[in-house]
Design a protein around this motif. Structure first.
Motif, PDB file in Angstrom:
ATOM      1  N   UNK A   1       0.833  -1.207   0.000  1.00 33.41           N
ATOM      2  CA  UNK A   1       0.000   0.000   0.000  1.00 33.41           C
ATOM      3  C   UNK A   1       0.870   1.261   0.000  1.00 33.41           C
ATOM      4  N   UNK A   2       1.932   1.257   0.817  1.00 34.71           N
ATOM      5  CA  UNK A   2       2.821   2.427   0.866  1.00 34.71           C
ATOM      6  C   UNK A   2       3.506   2.666  -0.476  1.00 34.71           C
ATOM      7  N   UNK A   3       3.966   1.606  -1.111  1.00 31.92           N
ATOM      8  CA  UNK A   3       4.640   1.740  -2.397  1.00 31.92           C
ATOM      9  C   UNK A   3       3.688   2.285  -3.466  1.00 31.92           C
ATOM     10  N   UNK A   4       2.477   1.805  -3.476  1.00 35.51           N
ATOM     11  CA  UNK A   4       1.477   2.317  -4.422  1.00 35.51           C
ATOM     12  C   UNK A   4       1.229   3.797  -4.171  1.00 35.51           C
ATOM     13  N   UNK A   5       1.084   4.160  -2.905  1.00 30.80           N
ATOM     14  CA  UNK A   5       0.836   5.563  -2.551  1.00 30.80           C
ATOM     15  C   UNK A   5       1.987   6.456  -2.973  1.00 30.80           C
ATOM     16  N   UNK A   6       3.221   6.005  -2.767  1.00 28.22           N
ATOM     17  CA  UNK A   6       4.386   6.800  -3.177  1.00 28.22           C
ATOM     18  C   UNK A   6       4.434   6.951  -4.694  1.00 28.22           C
TER      19      UNK A   6
END
Length: 127
Positions: free
Chosen positions: A67-72
Protein backbone atom coordinates in the motif's frame (compact mmCIF):
# COMPACT_ATOMS: atom_id res chain seq x y z
CA UNK A 1 -35.47 -32.18 -27.57
CA UNK A 2 -36.06 -29.30 -25.16
CA UNK A 3 -33.10 -28.60 -22.90
CA UNK A 4 -33.49 -27.94 -19.19
CA UNK A 5 -33.88 -24.23 -18.42
CA UNK A 6 -30.73 -22.65 -16.90
CA UNK A 7 -32.63 -21.51 -13.81
CA UNK A 8 -33.88 -25.06 -13.27
CA UNK A 9 -30.32 -26.40 -13.56
CA UNK A 10 -29.24 -23.89 -10.90
CA UNK A 11 -32.04 -25.10 -8.62
CA UNK A 12 -31.00 -28.71 -9.18
CA UNK A 13 -27.38 -27.85 -8.41
CA UNK A 14 -28.38 -26.04 -5.22
CA UNK A 15 -30.52 -28.99 -4.14
CA UNK A 16 -32.45 -26.88 -1.61
CA UNK A 17 -36.02 -27.67 -2.63
CA UNK A 18 -37.98 -30.88 -2.21
CA UNK A 19 -37.70 -32.79 -5.52
CA UNK A 20 -40.72 -32.48 -7.79
CA UNK A 21 -41.93 -34.36 -10.84
CA UNK A 22 -40.44 -31.62 -13.01
CA UNK A 23 -37.07 -32.24 -11.33
CA UNK A 24 -37.34 -35.95 -12.10
CA UNK A 25 -38.06 -35.21 -15.77
CA UNK A 26 -35.21 -32.72 -15.90
CA UNK A 27 -32.79 -35.25 -14.42
CA UNK A 28 -33.92 -37.86 -16.98
CA UNK A 29 -33.11 -35.35 -19.71
CA UNK A 30 -29.74 -34.56 -18.09
CA UNK A 31 -28.89 -38.28 -18.15
CA UNK A 32 -29.38 -38.33 -21.93
CA UNK A 33 -28.07 -34.86 -22.89
CA UNK A 34 -24.33 -34.25 -22.68
CA UNK A 35 -24.71 -30.48 -22.85
CA UNK A 36 -27.16 -30.25 -19.95
CA UNK A 37 -25.19 -32.85 -18.00
CA UNK A 38 -21.98 -30.82 -18.37
CA UNK A 39 -23.73 -27.63 -17.38
CA UNK A 40 -25.26 -29.25 -14.28
CA UNK A 41 -21.85 -30.69 -13.38
CA UNK A 42 -20.22 -27.23 -13.58
CA UNK A 43 -22.98 -25.61 -11.52
CA UNK A 44 -22.82 -28.38 -8.91
CA UNK A 45 -19.05 -27.94 -8.59
CA UNK A 46 -19.55 -24.20 -8.17
CA UNK A 47 -22.17 -24.67 -5.45
CA UNK A 48 -20.00 -27.22 -3.63
CA UNK A 49 -16.97 -24.92 -3.80
CA UNK A 50 -18.97 -22.01 -2.41
CA UNK A 51 -20.47 -24.12 0.37
CA UNK A 52 -17.10 -25.47 1.45
CA UNK A 53 -15.27 -22.13 1.24
CA UNK A 54 -13.69 -21.04 4.48
CA UNK A 55 -12.87 -17.54 5.61
CA UNK A 56 -9.18 -18.14 4.94
CA UNK A 57 -10.05 -18.83 1.27
CA UNK A 58 -11.30 -15.28 0.77
CA UNK A 59 -8.96 -12.55 -0.45
CA UNK A 60 -7.27 -10.32 2.09
CA UNK A 61 -5.91 -6.81 1.90
CA UNK A 62 -2.36 -6.45 0.55
CA UNK A 63 0.49 -6.04 3.05
CA UNK A 64 1.07 -2.52 4.33
CA UNK A 65 4.37 -2.20 2.42
CA UNK A 66 2.51 -2.71 -0.88
CA UNK A 67 0.00 0.00 0.00
CA UNK A 68 2.82 2.43 0.87
CA UNK A 69 4.64 1.74 -2.40
CA UNK A 70 1.48 2.32 -4.42
CA UNK A 71 0.84 5.56 -2.55
CA UNK A 72 4.39 6.80 -3.18
CA UNK A 73 4.08 5.96 -6.85
CA UNK A 74 0.86 7.92 -7.20
CA UNK A 75 1.90 11.02 -5.30
CA UNK A 76 5.54 10.96 -4.15
CA UNK A 77 5.48 14.50 -2.68
CA UNK A 78 2.51 14.05 -0.34
CA UNK A 79 2.23 12.15 2.89
CA UNK A 80 1.36 8.51 2.59
CA UNK A 81 -2.29 7.95 3.49
CA UNK A 82 -3.30 5.36 6.02
CA UNK A 83 -3.65 1.89 4.53
CA UNK A 84 -7.11 0.35 4.39
CA UNK A 85 -8.11 -1.97 7.23
CA UNK A 86 -6.22 -5.23 6.90
CA UNK A 87 -8.68 -7.70 8.33
CA UNK A 88 -12.36 -7.95 7.52
CA UNK A 89 -14.63 -9.31 10.21
CA UNK A 90 -16.32 -12.69 9.76
CA UNK A 91 -19.70 -11.24 8.84
CA UNK A 92 -18.23 -9.07 6.08
CA UNK A 93 -16.28 -12.01 4.65
CA UNK A 94 -19.39 -14.20 4.72
CA UNK A 95 -21.41 -11.51 2.92
CA UNK A 96 -18.65 -11.17 0.31
CA UNK A 97 -18.62 -14.94 -0.22
CA UNK A 98 -22.39 -15.04 -0.71
CA UNK A 99 -22.27 -12.08 -3.09
CA UNK A 100 -19.48 -13.73 -5.08
CA UNK A 101 -21.52 -16.94 -5.35
CA UNK A 102 -24.68 -15.07 -6.36
CA UNK A 103 -22.76 -13.09 -8.97
CA UNK A 104 -21.17 -16.21 -10.41
CA UNK A 105 -24.44 -18.13 -10.59
CA UNK A 106 -26.19 -15.10 -12.10
CA UNK A 107 -23.46 -14.73 -14.70
CA UNK A 108 -23.67 -18.44 -15.58
CA UNK A 109 -27.44 -18.22 -16.03
CA UNK A 110 -27.15 -15.04 -18.09
CA UNK A 111 -24.51 -16.58 -20.36
CA UNK A 112 -26.63 -19.66 -20.82
CA UNK A 113 -29.67 -17.54 -21.75
CA UNK A 114 -27.61 -15.52 -24.23
CA UNK A 115 -26.22 -18.71 -25.72
CA UNK A 116 -29.71 -20.16 -26.11
CA UNK A 117 -31.04 -16.99 -27.75
CA UNK A 118 -28.14 -16.81 -30.21
CA UNK A 119 -28.61 -20.51 -31.07
CA UNK A 120 -32.32 -19.98 -31.74
CA UNK A 121 -31.60 -16.96 -33.93
CA UNK A 122 -29.00 -18.90 -35.93
CA UNK A 123 -31.41 -21.80 -36.41
CA UNK A 124 -34.12 -19.48 -37.72
CA UNK A 125 -31.72 -17.74 -40.11
CA UNK A 126 -30.45 -21.03 -41.52
CA UNK A 127 -33.93 -22.37 -42.19
Amino acid sequence: MAHVEPAHLVELALGNATPTEADTEALRHVDQCARCRDELRVLTRLVNAARTARLVDLPTAPPERVWRRISRGISPETNTPEPPPRVLDRRTRAVLAVLALATTVGAAVALRCLHERSRVVRCRVIR
